[in-house]
Each structure stands twice: as structure tokens, then as C-alpha cells.
Design a protein around this motif. Structure first.
Motif, PDB file in Angstrom:
ATOM      1  N   SER A 124       4.601   7.673  -0.205  1.00  0.00           N
ATOM      2  CA  SER A 124       3.737   8.178   0.864  1.00  0.00           C
ATOM      3  C   SER A 124       3.065   9.500   0.507  1.00  0.00           C
ATOM      4  CB  SER A 124       4.541   8.336   2.163  1.00  0.00           C
ATOM      5  OG  SER A 124       5.650   9.205   1.956  1.00  0.00           O
ATOM      6  N   GLY A 167       1.405   0.753  -3.683  1.00  0.00           N
ATOM      7  CA  GLY A 167       1.040   0.027  -2.472  1.00  0.00           C
ATOM      8  C   GLY A 167       2.155  -0.916  -2.059  1.00  0.00           C
ATOM      9  N   SER A 227      -3.250  -2.302   0.790  1.00  0.00           N
ATOM     10  CA  SER A 227      -2.810  -0.920   0.578  1.00  0.00           C
ATOM     11  C   SER A 227      -2.975  -0.505  -0.882  1.00  0.00           C
ATOM     12  CB  SER A 227      -1.362  -0.752   1.020  1.00  0.00           C
ATOM     13  OG  SER A 227      -0.502  -1.569   0.254  1.00  0.00           O
TER      14      SER A 227
END
Length: 503
Positions: free
Chosen positions: A130, A162, A167
Motif C-alpha cells: 500500500s 497489485g 490494480s
């Protein structure tokens, strides 16, 4: 077998974000020790640890020394340890605060000014996924990633890249706002193993095998990554990941691409990675209504492993009692190109299986005619080529040969090559070659953006289909070879898995 001598890399300041964490302790610092012992790091090398812990230089140097004795070994050479600690520095930082990156910049510039050496910079983000995009943006804002004609800037990031195709595309786009693609080194420790690197060498340096490497001669290919361990205290990560995300679009895709890619023009990073991406882009997409026929998921229940009772996945600390997370995946991959059309590639990976091993098994087609009477022999086994990647690293070719005696009876024979231990013996961590290559600027063993996205594209239909709960979980016992459905997946094509017990 003579060991290849590594070249000394240019001087640089290596900054590790997350320097107090587990990855740094277990892998990065011991790997740096091995590079120093191999005399490939110059005297101008410097190490800057960055973490949230309120340490100073002295505390970090003590941490480095203690870590090396714990994770490299008690017999670590005091001179090598001192070489590293003498060049180690520390800066406290909060990864969510922009001001911390301004402080890191001031520290780096002060160290470079004092050293009066090359201002090359290597940033290693040993942090939670993150943080990656935000940290790259802050490093760019402070111009720590800005190159000039005299010095390079490189960023190393760890998987996962991801958690699905969408993502992964978004992460790549964010990273490429901050630095060029050729500055990004997406690391996969599988690629650091000699036996993995040998896949390309074996294929393209031996004229005897490459002419056989096609659909006319090969019946099927199996790639297995089996583990005996469970989640090992990583339930928080694994609950959100599962076996599919954790292994298939990265590790398994890397092995698949190396064993099946077309010959490159050269072994340069550009040519090698072009062919790997091209191979993954040739994989036939799995239609939503074909997922159940092309893939199997499983989750381990209670069982026995090496004589000891083992709890089921849902009983592991930190795991939800009704968890739908898969701990096993098997899938059939079809490659739509001239070389591999019609040849199935079978991938499987799982936890709490009967043995721990990673291997690639290439099974050749049977001879067109059975010349030897069936009643004089056991059923004829096909020729198979085994690439054993771990725990041991070897290559083995099986073949039929006449048994001694007055009757013509065919028996199984094999030729085996065992990889030597290498320069680091049992102390090697698999990161030495990768760190050395980053410092050299050789990106051959690192995944670029298109590869990452192609890997996720391969598994996205499974991710979509497996959002619904699996009613049959758990469906295999810990200590077994996996769910019965995985055997049925191959049986429809007349194939069977290479036995884990025989590996």
C-alpha cells in the motif's frame, strides 16, 4: 565445475525503506554480506536504513551486526561485518508524511557530499504494498529519483504488484508518473536461483534439445511449486491473497515464460523480456464458462505431516472460521502459437502438501510404434526431462534402456546433473545475483510492466469466478498431494501429475 567470477559493481548509496523489517533481516542484509565477501561491492558503497523506529546510526549498526550473526550465521566473518557496519547509516521516517522524505533527501545529500564518490542511488522499498505508489511519488517530488549524465537512480519493489489486473495497471501507471520504466526493478526471488536462470541457458546453448522443443515432440509440461508449510503467521496477508494471487501471476508465470518462450535475438534484457511478454500474451484466455474445466481450487483441512497432527487452514491463527481463501491451485494453460498449439501446460501450487519442492517436468511423446512386446515389459514410460529447482537444483533426463540378460526387456534409466552449491554454499539467499544486477543496471531477471499485466490477465477469469464461496472447502487433507479434482483436471486429457512422492 568452475564458478563464474562476478564483476565489481559501481559505487552507490543503497537506501532500504523498511530497514528494521523481516525482509531486510532475513534476506537483504545476509545477501549484502555475501556480496561483500565475494568482493563485488566497492569501497564507495554505502547503506542507509530508513524505518519508523526511533534509532540512530549506532543503534542501526548494532542491529546490522546482530542480524548478520542470527540470519547469516554465528561464524560470520568479523571483517566483513565491520566493512558493512562502517558504511551503515540510519534515518527515522514516517512513510506517510511528505516532510520525512525531505529529511531523507537531506541525509542522502550529506552522505554523498561526505563520501565524495559516485552519487548513484538505489532505493529498495521493503514495505507493505500500500505504500509503494505514494513513496515513489514522494521520492520523485524530492528529486531523489532524478538522474543526470553522471549518476543513475533505481527503484526496487517487491511483489505483490497489485491484487488483480485493474490494480496492477493502476500501480504501473502511478509508478511511471514518477520514474521511467527502465528505472523500475520488480524483484522476484525465484529468478535469483541458478536453476531458474539455467532454463534459458539450457534451452538456447544446447542444439540437441531446442529442435525437440515443440508440439511435434512434447506431449505436456507440468510446473509444480509445492510447500509443506502453512501460512506461518502471515494470515493477514494470505487471507487477502490466497494461493492464486500469491504464486501464479508472478513465480509460476516466470517459470512458464522461460520454459516456453521463443528464442530471443540475444540474452539482453530487452530481447529476453520481449520474448517472455510475448509468450504470456499468447496464452488463450479462459472463458467464464470454462473456468471449472480449466482450473481447480482447494483448501487444506486437518491432517498429518511427517507424523505430526496439522490443523486445517480455517484453524490457523488469524484465519476466519469460514474462510473462502484457496491454499491450492491447479490450472491448465493453452498457448496459441505455432510452437505450442495443442500442448497443455499444467500449473499447480499449494500449501501443506506432502513434500516441499519446485519442479518443471517436460513429457515427450511416445514413439510412434511399440517395437518391444508388451508382455515382456512394464508399460513403456515416456521420456521426461526434469528441472528440479528446489530444495535441490538439478536436471534429469529419463529414457528407456535394455535390462541386462538374454531377454529384451526395457527398463527405466536416467541421466542427472546436480548443480554445485555455488559461491555462497548454504548461506546463499537468492537475492545476491538480483542485487548485483540492479547495481549493474541489468534488468534481465526483473519483471517489467507488460509482464506483470500479462500475468494478471492470465488469472483474472479465475479471480472473477472464485469470488463466490466454495461449498466443498476444505477439500484436501494436510500432508496429502492436493484435492482429487486436480487429478480429474488432467485425467480428461489422459494425463496424470508427476507424483510428489517421486520428486
Amino acid at each position: 565445475m568452475q564458478e563464474a567470477q562476478a564483476t565489481q559493481v559501481p559505487g552507490c548509496l543503497m537506501t532500504i525503506f523498511g530497514a528494521s523489517g523481516d525482509l531486510c533481516k532475513r534476506l537483504l542484509l545476509p545477501s549484502l554480506y555475501n556480496l561483500v565477501a565475494a568482493k563485488v561491492l566497492p569501497d564507495t558503497f554505502q547503506l542507509l536504513g530508513v524505518a519508523m523506529d526511533a534509532w540512530d546510526d549506532a543503534k542501526f549498526r548494532d542491529h546490522v551486526s546482530t542480524t548478520l550473526k542470527e540470519f547469516w550465521g554465528e561464524d560470520a566473518d568479523a571483517g566483513v561485518v565491520s566493512w558493512i557496519t562502517d558504511r551503515s547509516h540510519y534515518q527515522t521516517a514516517n512513510f506517510t508524511e511528505p516532510a520525512s522524505f525531505d529529511t531523507v533527501k537531506s541525509t542522502i545529500e550529506a552522505l554523498e557530499k561526505k563520501a565524495q564518490g559516485p552519487a548513484n542511488r538505489l532505493f529498495y522499498l521493503a514495505v507493505a504494498p500500500s505504500f509503494i505508489a505514494t513513496m515513489a511519488s514522494q521520492l520523485s517530488r524530492t528529486e531523489l529519483l532524478t538522474e543526470d549524465e553522471h549518476a543513475w537512480r533505481r527503484l526496487v519493489i517487491e511483489k505483490p504488484f497489485g491484487h488483480d489486473l485493474e490494480s496492477a495497471v493502476a500501480l504501473n501507471a502511478e509508478l511511471q508518473k514518477s520514474l521511467r520504466e527502465d528505472q523500475i526493478y520488480r524483484i522476484d526471488h525465484f529468478a535469483g536461483k541458478d536453476a531458474v536462470q539455467d532454463l534459458a541457458v539450457f534451452r538456447f546453448s544446447n542444439a540437441v534439445f531446442e529442435p525437440l522443443w515443440n508440439r511435434s515432440m512434447i506431449d505436456n509440461v507440468q510446473i509444480t511449486a509445492a510447500e509443506t508449510v502453512g501460512v506461518e503467521g502471515r494470515a493477514g496477508y494470505y487471507e487477502a491473497s490466497g494461493a492464486l494471487r500469491d504464486m501464479v501471476p508472478n513465480h509460476m508465470a516466470e517459470l512458464l515464460s522461460l520454459v516456453a518462450m521463443e528464442p530471443p535475438v540475444s540474452l539482453s534484457a530487452e530481447h529476453m523480456r520481449n520474448k517472455q511478454v510475448e509468450l504470456l500474451q499468447s496464452i488463450r484466455p479462459i472463458a467464464p464458462d470454462e473456468v471449472d474445466k480449466s482450473a481447480v481450487r482447494g483448501q487444506y483441512g486437518a491432517g498429518k505431516l511427517k507424523g505430526a497432527d496439522v490443523p486445517g487452514y480455517r484453524k490457523e491463527p488469524g484465519v476466519k472460521p469460514e474462510s473462502n481463501t484457496e491454499t491450492y491451485v491447479a490450472m491448465r494453460v493453452e498457448i496459441d502459437n505455432w510452437r505450442w498449439s495443442g500442448v497443455p501446460f499444467y500449473l499447480r501450487t499449494g500449501k501443506r502438501l506432502s513434500c516441499a519442492m519446485t519442479e518443471i517436468v517436460v513429457t515427450f511423446r511416445q514413439p510412434p510404434a511399440r517395437l518391444f512386446p508388451q508382455d515382456h515389459q512394464k508399460p513403456q514410460s515416456p521420456n521426461q526431462l526434469f528441472f528440479n529447482l528446489q530444495p535441490e537444483q538439478s536436471i534429469e533426463l529419463s529414457f528407456g534402456t535394455k535390462a541386462p540378460g538374454i531377454e529384451t526387456v526395457v527398463e527405466h534409466g536416467a541421466m542427472r546433473f546436480q548443480f554445485p552449491a555455488g559461491p555462497f554454499k548454504t548461506h546463499g539467499k537468492g537475492y545476491e545475483r538480483l542485487l548485483h544486477d540492479v547495481m549493474k543496471g541489468d534488468a534481465t531477471l526483473f519483471q517489467r510492466a507488460e509482464f506483470v499485466e500479462a500475468g494478471w490477465r492470465m488469472v483474472q477469469p479465475l479471480l472473477d469466478a472464485w469470488k463466490s464461496p466454495a461449498a466443498e472447502f476444505p477439500d484436501y487433507a494436510a500432508g496429502s498431494t492436493g484435492p482429487d479434482a486436480a487429478d480429474a483436471l488432467l485425467a480428461t486429457s489422459g494425463h496424470t501429475w508427476h507424483s510428489l512422492e517421486q520428486a
